[in-house]
Design a protein around this motif. Structure first.
Motif, PDB file in Angstrom:
ATOM      1  N   ALA A  12       4.604   2.951  -0.891  1.00  0.00           N
ATOM      2  CA  ALA A  12       5.346   1.702  -0.755  1.00  0.00           C
ATOM      3  C   ALA A  12       4.483   0.727   0.039  1.00  0.00           C
ATOM      4  CB  ALA A  12       6.676   1.926  -0.059  1.00  0.00           C
ATOM      5  N   SER A  13       4.394  -0.482  -0.447  1.00  0.00           N
ATOM      6  CA  SER A  13       3.565  -1.498   0.187  1.00  0.00           C
ATOM      7  C   SER A  13       4.383  -2.323   1.175  1.00  0.00           C
ATOM      8  CB  SER A  13       2.986  -2.431  -0.890  1.00  0.00           C
ATOM      9  OG  SER A  13       2.152  -1.710  -1.765  1.00  0.00           O
ATOM     10  N   GLY A  14       3.736  -2.738   2.240  1.00  0.00           N
ATOM     11  CA  GLY A  14       4.365  -3.665   3.159  1.00  0.00           C
ATOM     12  C   GLY A  14       4.344  -5.053   2.540  1.00  0.00           C
ATOM     13  N   VAL A  15       5.470  -5.753   2.622  1.00  0.00           N
ATOM     14  CA  VAL A  15       5.577  -7.084   2.041  1.00  0.00           C
ATOM     15  C   VAL A  15       6.226  -8.003   3.071  1.00  0.00           C
ATOM     16  CG1 VAL A  15       6.510  -8.435   0.136  1.00  0.00           C
ATOM     17  CG2 VAL A  15       5.844  -6.079  -0.256  1.00  0.00           C
ATOM     18  N   ALA A  16       5.654  -9.188   3.222  1.00  0.00           N
ATOM     19  CA  ALA A  16       6.193 -10.176   4.150  1.00  0.00           C
ATOM     20  C   ALA A  16       6.383 -11.494   3.425  1.00  0.00           C
ATOM     21  CB  ALA A  16       5.244 -10.373   5.326  1.00  0.00           C
ATOM     22  N   ASN A  21       4.910 -20.774   8.814  1.00  0.00           N
ATOM     23  CA  ASN A  21       4.531 -19.927   9.951  1.00  0.00           C
ATOM     24  C   ASN A  21       5.693 -19.151  10.555  1.00  0.00           C
ATOM     25  OD1 ASN A  21       1.804 -20.505   9.786  1.00  0.00           O
ATOM     26  ND2 ASN A  21       1.959 -22.242  11.166  1.00  0.00           N
ATOM     27  N   LYS A  22       6.813 -19.067   9.840  1.00  0.00           N
ATOM     28  CA  LYS A  22       7.955 -18.283  10.310  1.00  0.00           C
ATOM     29  C   LYS A  22       8.205 -17.139   9.327  1.00  0.00           C
ATOM     30  CE  LYS A  22      12.738 -18.354  11.555  1.00  0.00           C
ATOM     31  NZ  LYS A  22      14.028 -18.934  11.437  1.00  0.00           N
ATOM     32  N   ILE A  23       8.296 -15.934   9.870  1.00  0.00           N
ATOM     33  CA  ILE A  23       8.571 -14.776   9.033  1.00  0.00           C
ATOM     34  C   ILE A  23      10.037 -14.809   8.621  1.00  0.00           C
ATOM     35  CG2 ILE A  23       8.609 -12.256   8.913  1.00  0.00           C
ATOM     36  CD1 ILE A  23       6.408 -12.308  11.130  1.00  0.00           C
ATOM     37  N   ILE A  24      10.276 -14.793   7.325  1.00  0.00           N
ATOM     38  CA  ILE A  24      11.629 -14.820   6.776  1.00  0.00           C
ATOM     39  C   ILE A  24      12.135 -13.393   6.527  1.00  0.00           C
ATOM     40  CG2 ILE A  24      13.079 -15.631   4.858  1.00  0.00           C
ATOM     41  CD1 ILE A  24      11.838 -17.894   6.513  1.00  0.00           C
ATOM     42  N   ARG A  25      11.233 -12.563   5.997  1.00  0.00           N
ATOM     43  CA  ARG A  25      11.658 -11.208   5.634  1.00  0.00           C
ATOM     44  C   ARG A  25      10.460 -10.259   5.650  1.00  0.00           C
ATOM     45  NH1 ARG A  25      14.217 -12.399   0.924  1.00  0.00           N
ATOM     46  NH2 ARG A  25      12.790 -11.440  -0.520  1.00  0.00           N
ATOM     47  N   LEU A  26      10.704  -9.030   6.074  1.00  0.00           N
ATOM     48  CA  LEU A  26       9.728  -7.941   6.024  1.00  0.00           C
ATOM     49  C   LEU A  26      10.369  -6.777   5.277  1.00  0.00           C
ATOM     50  CD1 LEU A  26       8.371  -7.873   9.702  1.00  0.00           C
ATOM     51  CD2 LEU A  26       7.293  -8.910   7.710  1.00  0.00           C
ATOM     52  N   GLU A  27       9.611  -6.196   4.348  1.00  0.00           N
ATOM     53  CA  GLU A  27      10.139  -5.055   3.585  1.00  0.00           C
ATOM     54  C   GLU A  27       9.021  -4.100   3.230  1.00  0.00           C
ATOM     55  OE1 GLU A  27      12.728  -5.857   0.263  1.00  0.00           O
ATOM     56  OE2 GLU A  27      13.378  -7.754   1.133  1.00  0.00           O
ATOM     57  N   ARG A  28       9.419  -2.919   2.797  1.00  0.00           N
ATOM     58  CA  ARG A  28       8.503  -1.978   2.135  1.00  0.00           C
ATOM     59  C   ARG A  28       9.002  -1.873   0.708  1.00  0.00           C
ATOM     60  NH1 ARG A  28       7.684   3.469   3.849  1.00  0.00           N
ATOM     61  NH2 ARG A  28       5.643   3.357   2.929  1.00  0.00           N
ATOM     62  N   VAL A  29       8.097  -2.049  -0.245  1.00  0.00           N
ATOM     63  CA  VAL A  29       8.486  -2.088  -1.649  1.00  0.00           C
ATOM     64  C   VAL A  29       7.598  -1.123  -2.437  1.00  0.00           C
ATOM     65  CG1 VAL A  29       8.754  -3.574  -3.666  1.00  0.00           C
ATOM     66  CG2 VAL A  29       9.160  -4.506  -1.389  1.00  0.00           C
ATOM     67  N   VAL A  31       5.579   0.386  -5.561  1.00  0.00           N
ATOM     68  CA  VAL A  31       4.708  -0.303  -6.513  1.00  0.00           C
ATOM     69  C   VAL A  31       5.462  -0.739  -7.774  1.00  0.00           C
ATOM     70  CG1 VAL A  31       2.644  -0.076  -7.973  1.00  0.00           C
ATOM     71  CG2 VAL A  31       2.612   0.784  -5.625  1.00  0.00           C
ATOM     72  N   PRO A  32       6.300   0.122  -8.389  1.00  0.00           N
ATOM     73  CA  PRO A  32       6.988  -0.326  -9.605  1.00  0.00           C
ATOM     74  C   PRO A  32       7.925  -1.516  -9.386  1.00  0.00           C
ATOM     75  CG  PRO A  32       7.125   2.058  -9.394  1.00  0.00           C
ATOM     76  CD  PRO A  32       6.562   1.535  -8.112  1.00  0.00           C
ATOM     77  N   ASP A  33       8.429  -1.691  -8.173  1.00  0.00           N
ATOM     78  CA  ASP A  33       9.362  -2.781  -7.884  1.00  0.00           C
ATOM     79  C   ASP A  33       8.679  -4.041  -7.363  1.00  0.00           C
ATOM     80  OD1 ASP A  33      11.526  -1.097  -8.538  1.00  0.00           O
ATOM     81  OD2 ASP A  33      11.505  -0.243  -6.517  1.00  0.00           O
ATOM     82  N   LEU A  34       7.392  -3.953  -7.071  1.00  0.00           N
ATOM     83  CA  LEU A  34       6.700  -5.066  -6.423  1.00  0.00           C
ATOM     84  C   LEU A  34       6.619  -6.306  -7.306  1.00  0.00           C
ATOM     85  CD1 LEU A  34       5.331  -5.918  -3.837  1.00  0.00           C
ATOM     86  CD2 LEU A  34       3.210  -4.982  -4.703  1.00  0.00           C
ATOM     87  N   VAL A  35       6.318  -6.141  -8.589  1.00  0.00           N
ATOM     88  CA  VAL A  35       6.210  -7.288  -9.484  1.00  0.00           C
ATOM     89  C   VAL A  35       7.558  -8.002  -9.584  1.00  0.00           C
ATOM     90  CG1 VAL A  35       5.757  -8.045 -11.850  1.00  0.00           C
ATOM     91  CG2 VAL A  35       4.270  -6.347 -10.779  1.00  0.00           C
TER      92      VAL A  35
END
Length: 151
Positions: A12-16, A21-29, A31-35
């Motif tokens: 699972a990749s880290g996604v921000a 310059n403000k972080i709205i959301r951080l997730e782990r996604v 690979v199949p769901d990333l696109v």
């Protein structure tokens, strides 16, 4: 302008998601769901979106390093090299998938320096320098640093 930062990983990749310059959301996604994740953000932002992805293919291969406590230094180096190779492969696949879906991805050389290493490892320090007040893991923090500083 919204920026998506991606720290590729095998499971699972880290996604921000960052805006101004403000972080709205951080997730782990996964690979199949990333696109799909990126495409939803792309549609929401109406194309005003930048995608920055850490590309470990832009760094040199692994070389021996000091490991004074390791009993089998060669086994440790082999393990590190194997993991780096896996991340390089998945980064290539993610880049191809996103580009095939019509997204432009800016490959970013892995960030270096004391601030980056400390922010990746220490959630409290990361929150202090970014203004984020939620929970995060190393992959998510790395993705946020890529989005914020990987220009």
């Amino acid at each position: 302008m919204r920026i998506i930062g991606i720290d590729p990983d095998l499971t699972a990749s880290g996604v921000a998601l960052v805006e101004g310059n403000k972080i709205i959301r951080l997730e782990r996604v996964a690979v199949p769901d990333l696109v799909l994740w990126v495409s939803k953000e792309w549609a929401y932002a109406r194309g005003e979106l930048v995608i920055r992805m850490e590309d470990p293919n832009l760094i040199k291969p692994t070389f021996p390093r000091a490991m004074p406590k390791a009993k089998n230094k060669q086994a440790v180096m082999n393990n590190i090299s194997q993991k780096v190779g896996q991340v390089k492969a998945v980064a290539t696949i993610i880049m191809q998938l996103l580009e095939h879906a019509g997204h432009q991805v800016k490959p970013v050389r892995p960030l270096q320096g004391a601030m980056k290493h400390l922010a990746k490892r220490d959630a409290k320090y990361f929150n202090q320098i970014t203004g984020w007040d939620g929970r995060s893991n190393e992959d998510q923090r790395d993705a946020a640093l890529i989005a914020l500083f990987g220009g």
